[in-house]
Scaffold this active site. Structure first.
Site, PDB file in Angstrom:
ATOM      1  N   HIS A  24      -1.163  -1.027 -10.298  1.00  0.00           N
ATOM      2  CA  HIS A  24       0.172  -1.449  -9.855  1.00  0.00           C
ATOM      3  C   HIS A  24       0.727  -2.527 -10.802  1.00  0.00           C
ATOM      4  O   HIS A  24       1.897  -2.489 -11.180  1.00  0.00           O
ATOM      5  CB  HIS A  24       0.114  -2.060  -8.447  1.00  0.00           C
ATOM      6  CG  HIS A  24      -0.269  -1.105  -7.362  1.00  0.00           C
ATOM      7  ND1 HIS A  24      -1.258  -1.369  -6.449  1.00  0.00           N
ATOM      8  CD2 HIS A  24       0.228   0.117  -7.026  1.00  0.00           C
ATOM      9  CE1 HIS A  24      -1.365  -0.361  -5.600  1.00  0.00           C
ATOM     10  NE2 HIS A  24      -0.479   0.552  -5.926  1.00  0.00           N
ATOM     11  N   LYS A  48      -1.254   5.068   8.107  1.00  0.00           N
ATOM     12  CA  LYS A  48      -2.500   4.963   7.334  1.00  0.00           C
ATOM     13  C   LYS A  48      -3.398   3.934   7.966  1.00  0.00           C
ATOM     14  O   LYS A  48      -2.972   3.111   8.760  1.00  0.00           O
ATOM     15  CB  LYS A  48      -2.191   4.542   5.902  1.00  0.00           C
ATOM     16  CG  LYS A  48      -1.659   5.651   5.046  1.00  0.00           C
ATOM     17  CD  LYS A  48      -1.698   5.184   3.607  1.00  0.00           C
ATOM     18  CE  LYS A  48      -0.784   6.001   2.729  1.00  0.00           C
ATOM     19  NZ  LYS A  48      -0.561   5.306   1.457  1.00  0.00           N
ATOM     20  N   ARG A  97      -0.152   8.926 -11.916  1.00  0.00           N
ATOM     21  CA  ARG A  97      -1.394   8.777 -12.668  1.00  0.00           C
ATOM     22  C   ARG A  97      -1.867  10.103 -13.211  1.00  0.00           C
ATOM     23  O   ARG A  97      -2.240  10.222 -14.362  1.00  0.00           O
ATOM     24  CB  ARG A  97      -2.492   8.187 -11.769  1.00  0.00           C
ATOM     25  CG  ARG A  97      -2.278   6.748 -11.382  1.00  0.00           C
ATOM     26  CD  ARG A  97      -3.087   6.395 -10.182  1.00  0.00           C
ATOM     27  NE  ARG A  97      -2.704   7.219  -9.046  1.00  0.00           N
ATOM     28  CZ  ARG A  97      -3.040   6.997  -7.793  1.00  0.00           C
ATOM     29  NH1 ARG A  97      -3.830   5.988  -7.508  1.00  0.00           N
ATOM     30  NH2 ARG A  97      -2.625   7.788  -6.835  1.00  0.00           N
ATOM     31  N   SER A 135      -5.551   2.290  -4.479  1.00  0.00           N
ATOM     32  CA  SER A 135      -5.851   1.338  -3.404  1.00  0.00           C
ATOM     33  C   SER A 135      -6.844   1.948  -2.430  1.00  0.00           C
ATOM     34  O   SER A 135      -7.723   1.263  -1.910  1.00  0.00           O
ATOM     35  CB  SER A 135      -4.574   0.960  -2.658  1.00  0.00           C
ATOM     36  OG  SER A 135      -3.684   0.317  -3.507  1.00  0.00           O
TER      37      SER A 135
HETATM   38  O1  PNS Z   1       1.971   3.519  -1.913  1.00  0.00           O
HETATM   39  P1  PNS Z   1       2.422   4.702  -1.119  1.00  0.00           P
HETATM   40  O2  PNS Z   1       1.726   4.691   0.231  1.00  0.00           O
HETATM   41  O3  PNS Z   1       2.233   5.994  -1.854  1.00  0.00           O
HETATM   42  O4  PNS Z   1       3.993   4.516  -0.865  1.00  0.00           O
HETATM   43  C1  PNS Z   1       4.712   5.447  -0.088  1.00  0.00           C
HETATM   44  C2  PNS Z   1       6.093   4.878   0.280  1.00  0.00           C
HETATM   45  C3  PNS Z   1       5.948   3.575   1.009  1.00  0.00           C
HETATM   46  C4  PNS Z   1       6.903   4.657  -0.985  1.00  0.00           C
HETATM   47  C5  PNS Z   1       6.815   5.940   1.184  1.00  0.00           C
HETATM   48  O5  PNS Z   1       5.991   6.266   2.241  1.00  0.00           O
HETATM   49  C6  PNS Z   1       8.147   5.429   1.702  1.00  0.00           C
HETATM   50  O6  PNS Z   1       9.123   5.421   0.980  1.00  0.00           O
HETATM   51  N1  PNS Z   1       8.187   5.003   2.983  1.00  0.00           N
HETATM   52  C7  PNS Z   1       9.384   4.467   3.603  1.00  0.00           C
HETATM   53  C8  PNS Z   1       9.955   5.456   4.634  1.00  0.00           C
HETATM   54  C9  PNS Z   1      10.809   6.514   3.963  1.00  0.00           C
HETATM   55  O7  PNS Z   1      11.834   6.242   3.364  1.00  0.00           O
HETATM   56  N2  PNS Z   1      10.344   7.761   4.070  1.00  0.00           N
HETATM   57  C10 PNS Z   1      10.990   8.912   3.458  1.00  0.00           C
HETATM   58  C11 PNS Z   1      10.363   9.211   2.111  1.00  0.00           C
HETATM   59  S1  PNS Z   1      10.945  10.697   1.449  1.00  0.00           S
END
Ligand code: PNS
Length: 165
Positions: A24, A48, A97, A135
């Site tokens: 990150h 999660k 990645r 993570s």
């Molecule tokens: O680190 P991650 O868990 O891969 O991040 C995922 C994240 C937080 C970017 C995604 O789950 C997110 O944007 N969540 C906010 C809710 C939202 O907007 N959901 C619609 C996504 S298409």
């Protein structure tokens, strides 16, 4: 980086960051070189098995990005695109990645574009040294008392050890 209208480009780098890894941080450094303002935005990962509460994830991110002038850390609830819009962001930054990340990221980017066509998702690749760091694996290693040195900054390492001891 400025678009035709000469406005500073604000980018949001969203994620769970549970916890922040060197992967990150590598992406934050790359993003901060390109965008005028980079907001690292922590989402509470509701579905999660979170190890750290969102507040603690923010604290660790603040500590490891301290001194980076155009980087700030925030937390958001609800839809990413609504949050990004509220911050005047033109870009959502995500890291890819390996090919295995692509399918999920593509789906999310397309859905986000449908929600807000005015905000572009930009993908960057972390340095290859971090291409296997996640993570999730760091949490697993920590829970099993495996080696986490070199995967996360020392302050995160300390908090991980305290968490699982
Ligand atoms: O680190 P991650 O868990 O891969 O991040 C995922 C994240 C937080 C970017 C995604 O789950 C997110 O944007 N969540 C906010 C809710 C939202 O907007 N959901 C619609 C996504 S298409």
């Amino acid at each position: 980086m400025t678009f035709e209208n000469n406005k500073a480009v604000v980018a949001v780098y969203p994620g769970s960051f549970d916890p922040v890894t060197y992967g990150h941080l590598d992406l934050i450094a790359r993003g901060a070189m390109i965008f005028d303002r980079l907001i690292v935005a922590v989402a509470p990962n509701l579905d999660k098995d979170a190890l750290f509460p969102a507040k603690e994830r923010v604290e660790m991110l603040e500590a490891v990005t301290f001194g980076r002038k155009n980087v700030e850390v925030d937390m958001f609830d609800g839809l990413l695109m609504e949050y990004a819009r509220s911050k005047g962001a033109r870009v959502v930054l995500r890291g890819i990645r390996a090919v295995s990340d692509y399918e999920y990221e593509l789906q999310m980017a397309m859905m986000n574009r449908k929600i807000e066509p005015g905000i572009e998702t930009v993908f960057m690749m972390p340095g290859e040294a971090y291409s296997y760091v996640s993570s999730r694996l760091v949490r697993e290693l920590a829970r099993l008392h495996g080696p986490i040195q070199g995967l996360v900054p020392p302050i995160v390492e300390e908090r991980l050890r305290a968490k699982v001891s």
